[in-house]
Design a protein around this motif. Structure first.
Motif, PDB file in Angstrom:
ATOM      1  N   THR A  75       0.795  -1.218   0.000  1.00 12.43           N
ATOM      2  CA  THR A  75       0.000   0.000   0.000  1.00 12.43           C
ATOM      3  C   THR A  75       0.833   1.276   0.000  1.00 12.43           C
ATOM      4  N   VAL A  76       2.143   1.170  -0.077  1.00  8.58           N
ATOM      5  CA  VAL A  76       3.007   2.348  -0.105  1.00  8.58           C
ATOM      6  C   VAL A  76       2.841   3.050  -1.453  1.00  8.58           C
ATOM      7  N   PRO A  77       2.638   4.373  -1.483  1.00 11.52           N
ATOM      8  CA  PRO A  77       2.546   5.054  -2.773  1.00 11.52           C
ATOM      9  C   PRO A  77       3.797   4.810  -3.608  1.00 11.52           C
ATOM     10  N   THR A  78       3.608   4.708  -4.877  1.00 11.98           N
ATOM     11  CA  THR A  78       4.714   4.349  -5.752  1.00 11.98           C
ATOM     12  C   THR A  78       5.250   5.548  -6.515  1.00 11.98           C
ATOM     13  N   GLY A  79       6.502   5.507  -6.886  1.00 10.66           N
ATOM     14  CA  GLY A  79       7.129   6.538  -7.691  1.00 10.66           C
ATOM     15  C   GLY A  79       7.186   6.145  -9.154  1.00 10.66           C
ATOM     16  N   THR A 105      -2.838   0.667 -14.255  1.00  7.74           N
ATOM     17  CA  THR A 105      -1.917   1.310 -13.313  1.00  7.74           C
ATOM     18  C   THR A 105      -2.571   1.293 -11.937  1.00  7.74           C
ATOM     19  N   GLN A 106      -1.738   1.256 -10.896  1.00  3.08           N
ATOM     20  CA  GLN A 106      -2.299   1.202  -9.552  1.00  3.08           C
ATOM     21  C   GLN A 106      -1.369   1.850  -8.535  1.00  3.08           C
ATOM     22  N   ASN A 107      -1.946   2.213  -7.384  1.00  3.92           N
ATOM     23  CA  ASN A 107      -1.232   2.730  -6.219  1.00  3.92           C
ATOM     24  C   ASN A 107      -0.335   3.921  -6.539  1.00  3.92           C
ATOM     25  N   GLY A 108      -0.889   4.938  -7.172  1.00  3.77           N
ATOM     26  CA  GLY A 108      -0.156   6.175  -7.407  1.00  3.77           C
ATOM     27  C   GLY A 108       0.657   6.216  -8.687  1.00  3.77           C
ATOM     28  N   THR A 109       0.692   5.134  -9.453  1.00  8.35           N
ATOM     29  CA  THR A 109       1.446   5.120 -10.702  1.00  8.35           C
ATOM     30  C   THR A 109       0.865   6.138 -11.679  1.00  8.35           C
ATOM     31  N   LYS A 110       1.749   6.932 -12.287  1.00 11.56           N
ATOM     32  CA  LYS A 110       1.339   7.915 -13.289  1.00 11.56           C
ATOM     33  C   LYS A 110       1.353   7.242 -14.651  1.00 11.56           C
ATOM     34  N   LEU A 111       0.412   7.646 -15.517  1.00 14.41           N
ATOM     35  CA  LEU A 111       0.320   7.068 -16.861  1.00 14.41           C
ATOM     36  C   LEU A 111       0.290   8.177 -17.900  1.00 14.41           C
ATOM     37  N   SER A 142      -2.509  11.326 -14.668  1.00  9.55           N
ATOM     38  CA  SER A 142      -2.443  10.496 -15.861  1.00  9.55           C
ATOM     39  C   SER A 142      -3.119  11.177 -17.035  1.00  9.55           C
ATOM     40  N   SER A 143      -2.715  10.771 -18.245  1.00 10.34           N
ATOM     41  CA  SER A 143      -3.371  11.261 -19.453  1.00 10.34           C
ATOM     42  C   SER A 143      -3.401  10.161 -20.498  1.00 10.34           C
ATOM     43  N   VAL A 144      -4.508  10.123 -21.235  1.00  6.14           N
ATOM     44  CA  VAL A 144      -4.679   9.201 -22.357  1.00  6.14           C
ATOM     45  C   VAL A 144      -5.130  10.063 -23.529  1.00  6.14           C
ATOM     46  N   THR A 145      -4.299  10.151 -24.575  1.00  4.03           N
ATOM     47  CA  THR A 145      -4.615  11.006 -25.712  1.00  4.03           C
ATOM     48  C   THR A 145      -4.411  10.261 -27.026  1.00  4.03           C
TER      49      THR A 145
END
Length: 159
Positions: A75-79, A105-111, A142-145
């Motif tokens: 559950t630790v936020p991810t970098g 993506t999960q637990n703070g992962t940026k996309l 996150s962004s999906v374009t």
């Protein structure tokens, strides 16, 4: 079983040029409903270090549960940052075997996802769930374009 796994590291993944319709299924790994395993590309982080994985110009198909997964153990936020560009992610279509997802993506992962083709993800099983093209579970910014979704039950879903 995963095609490519990145544990506590970043990097980039480029598979063979995209050839839609080509099937490289191996009989020893049939589509059998393995819910917790069977991702095409996996990036895992458990120490909160800043890392980035880029998947580009790739064809991800014939997977069990998901095309690409990036997230944290526990559950630790991810970098983590996952970047997916100009990639085809193709599922099995409507199925009662496994609720597949394209990019997760999960637990703070940026996309950052740009110019992708995500297709053939559907769930017709007995439980009221859905198959998702881009699934963001407690994701970071996150962004999906410029991405196309075809024959996908739910295009983008996040919470």
């Amino acid at each position: 079983f995963h095609w490519f796994g990145f544990w506590h590291c970043g990097g980039w993944q480029r598979t063979a040029p995209r050839h839609p319709g080509v099937n490289h299924r191996h009989e020893e790994h049939p589509f059998d409903g393995a819910q917790g395993t069977g991702y095409g590309v996996v990036q895992v982080n458990a120490d909160n270090a800043t890392r980035k994985l880029r998947v580009f110009n790739s064809l991800i198909h014939d997977y069990q549960k998901g095309g690409i997964l990036a997230g944290n153990v526990g559950t630790v936020p991810t970098g983590l940052t996952l970047q997916v560009d100009d990639t085809d992610v193709i599922g099995q279509g409507q199925t009662t075997v496994n609720g597949q997802n394209g990019i997760v993506t999960q637990n703070g992962t940026k996309l950052s996802a740009t110019g992708n083709w995500i297709s053939d993800l559907g769930w017709n099983g007995p439980v009221a769930n859905t198959a998702v093209g881009v699934l963001m579970l407690d994701a970071g910014n996150s962004s999906v374009t410029d991405s196309t979704f075809q024959n996908v039950q739910t295009g983008i879903y996040g919470y």
